[in-house]
Design a protein around this motif. Sequence first.
Motif, mmCIF file in Angstrom:
data_model
loop_
_atom_site.group_PDB
_atom_site.id
_atom_site.type_symbol
_atom_site.label_atom_id
_atom_site.label_comp_id
_atom_site.label_asym_id
_atom_site.label_seq_id
_atom_site.Cartn_x
_atom_site.Cartn_y
_atom_site.Cartn_z
ATOM 1 N N HIS A 179 0.858 -1.186 0.000
ATOM 2 C CA HIS A 179 0.000 0.000 0.000
ATOM 3 C C HIS A 179 0.893 1.234 0.000
ATOM 4 C CE1 HIS A 179 0.923 0.710 4.252
ATOM 5 N NE2 HIS A 179 0.613 -0.556 4.496
ATOM 6 N N GLU A 180 0.289 2.388 -0.263
ATOM 7 C CA GLU A 180 1.057 3.645 -0.273
ATOM 8 C C GLU A 180 1.729 3.833 1.089
ATOM 9 O OE1 GLU A 180 2.623 6.784 -2.216
ATOM 10 O OE2 GLU A 180 1.073 5.532 -3.145
ATOM 11 N N VAL A 205 -1.546 -2.966 8.045
ATOM 12 C CA VAL A 205 -0.971 -1.653 7.699
ATOM 13 C C VAL A 205 0.478 -1.617 8.162
ATOM 14 C CG1 VAL A 205 -1.096 0.840 8.054
ATOM 15 C CG2 VAL A 205 -3.213 -0.501 7.881
ATOM 16 N N THR A 206 1.375 -1.310 7.242
ATOM 17 C CA THR A 206 2.793 -1.188 7.574
ATOM 18 C C THR A 206 3.151 0.279 7.749
ATOM 19 O OG1 THR A 206 3.348 -3.172 6.318
ATOM 20 C CG2 THR A 206 5.152 -1.664 6.810
ATOM 21 N N VAL A 207 3.751 0.609 8.881
ATOM 22 C CA VAL A 207 4.203 1.983 9.145
ATOM 23 C C VAL A 207 5.606 2.138 8.566
ATOM 24 C CG1 VAL A 207 4.711 3.701 10.915
ATOM 25 C CG2 VAL A 207 2.800 2.115 11.243
ATOM 26 N N PHE A 227 1.258 9.009 2.422
ATOM 27 C CA PHE A 227 0.248 9.381 3.418
ATOM 28 C C PHE A 227 0.923 9.692 4.751
ATOM 29 C CE2 PHE A 227 -2.588 6.984 0.514
ATOM 30 C CZ PHE A 227 -3.584 7.953 0.362
ATOM 31 N N VAL A 228 0.401 10.700 5.432
ATOM 32 C CA VAL A 228 0.883 11.040 6.772
ATOM 33 C C VAL A 228 -0.323 11.184 7.691
ATOM 34 C CG1 VAL A 228 2.994 12.179 5.982
ATOM 35 C CG2 VAL A 228 0.903 13.526 6.259
ATOM 36 N N VAL A 272 -8.497 4.817 4.146
ATOM 37 C CA VAL A 272 -7.724 5.534 3.132
ATOM 38 C C VAL A 272 -6.825 4.581 2.347
ATOM 39 C CG1 VAL A 272 -5.880 7.240 2.822
ATOM 40 C CG2 VAL A 272 -7.800 7.768 4.323
ATOM 41 N N LEU A 273 -6.307 3.551 3.034
ATOM 42 C CA LEU A 273 -5.399 2.600 2.385
ATOM 43 C C LEU A 273 -6.128 1.412 1.755
ATOM 44 C CD1 LEU A 273 -2.538 2.521 5.058
ATOM 45 C CD2 LEU A 273 -2.630 3.868 2.957
#
Length: 438
Positions: A179-180, A205-207, A227-228, A272-273
């Motif tokens: 993902h972005e 979700v990967t940070v 994305f932030v 969002v993701l």
Amino acid sequence: MTFKTSGTRSSMTFECETGNYHTFCPISCVSWLYQKIEDSFFLVIGTKTCGYFLQNAMGVMIFAEPRYAMAELEEGDISAQLNDYEELKRLCIQIKRDRNPSVIFWIGTCTTEIIKMDLEGIAPKLESEISVPIVVARANGLDYAFTQGEDTVLAAMAQRCPRPNKSFQYDNLGSKINHEPLIIFGSLPNIVTKQLTLELERQGVTVSGWLPSSSYSELPNLEEGNFVVGVNPFLSRTATTLMRRRKTKLISAPFPIGPDGTRVWIEKICKVLNIMPTGLEKREVSVWNSLKEYTDLIKGSSVFFMGDNLLEVSLARFLIRAGMIVYEIGIPYMDKRYQKAELDLLKKTCYDMNVLIPKIVEKPDNYNQLDRIRDLKPDLVITGMAHANPLEARNINTKWSVEFTFASIHGFSNSKDILELVTRPLRRNQSLSNLGFI
């Protein structure tokens, strides 16, 4: 003078008074940032007053060598008799020799603003000469709240984040991200960042990085379109810098304070993701069940926020969900765009709990607030340190708002810490009453 925008039960009421800012100086952000960024050194450039404040705010550590210092401006500096460049060069060379940091932060104060000290012009030349990055942040008393000092520092750091060289993004283990990339900004204790990172990983979700991280050399890669998302409501300047200067996309979400805020924060990121979150509602219910001892104690009790650290809206929303009645949310400064999702969740929470939406008073006049406190007689007032003792002397329970700044209050696991702080004065009075002292 008070400026009002009309509102009913179905809409929010915002008022703006013209009170003074009764808050710490933003240079106090040094106290937690130098501990967070472990290879840094903070040089506060100001007068003796700034030095006295730092001594009192952070304590005098006799046996430790903290990674911050004062560059004290003297008469010769202010009257331009001394060369700013040479003086700062001498200090930075000494810092490099004694401490060998990966980065030096210059924290400008009110005095550097008044005498038009060109820190931004001096820093690049000196940085190339001593081969140590120098980041300039003007965390001075012209801000609204002391927590905005961190906002200024992170905004300056955002400019230094590298651009990735690879066409694909990878996580810390070298696995490709599907993902972005997502970067989280806001200074939290390492244990809390790990907790939030794991919560997101459970959802797939990967940070890609945190701003700031424990080491300056680990600044997250940033490129256009990433994305932030923020973790604190006082970071609007950082959010603006990331969007305008680095062309990233801000995820508008409530802040992960309390189980309700944490759940919606994760849900917004997943949405969002394009990831379907699982098990979050069950997780939130489980946390609320574990807090029953505290929520039973505060249910139906009232609280009044005088305003100090910009965490007021998030804390009020959580306490309303926990069963408290919030009379007023005082706040030194309100960025309605950055806090829009938090305000929306506050409104929804009030509807769900069937309570009136508390009015939000920006830049409150403390004299007017004291009148309102006398009339409303809240069970608890969350306030700055300056007003706590006078209120206690009038038999009004208080809690220092600064304690919420330094406590671990983010994520599912730390919700108990918030209620521990809130209920402490109430439990104290209950104990004194049982002993016959009240």
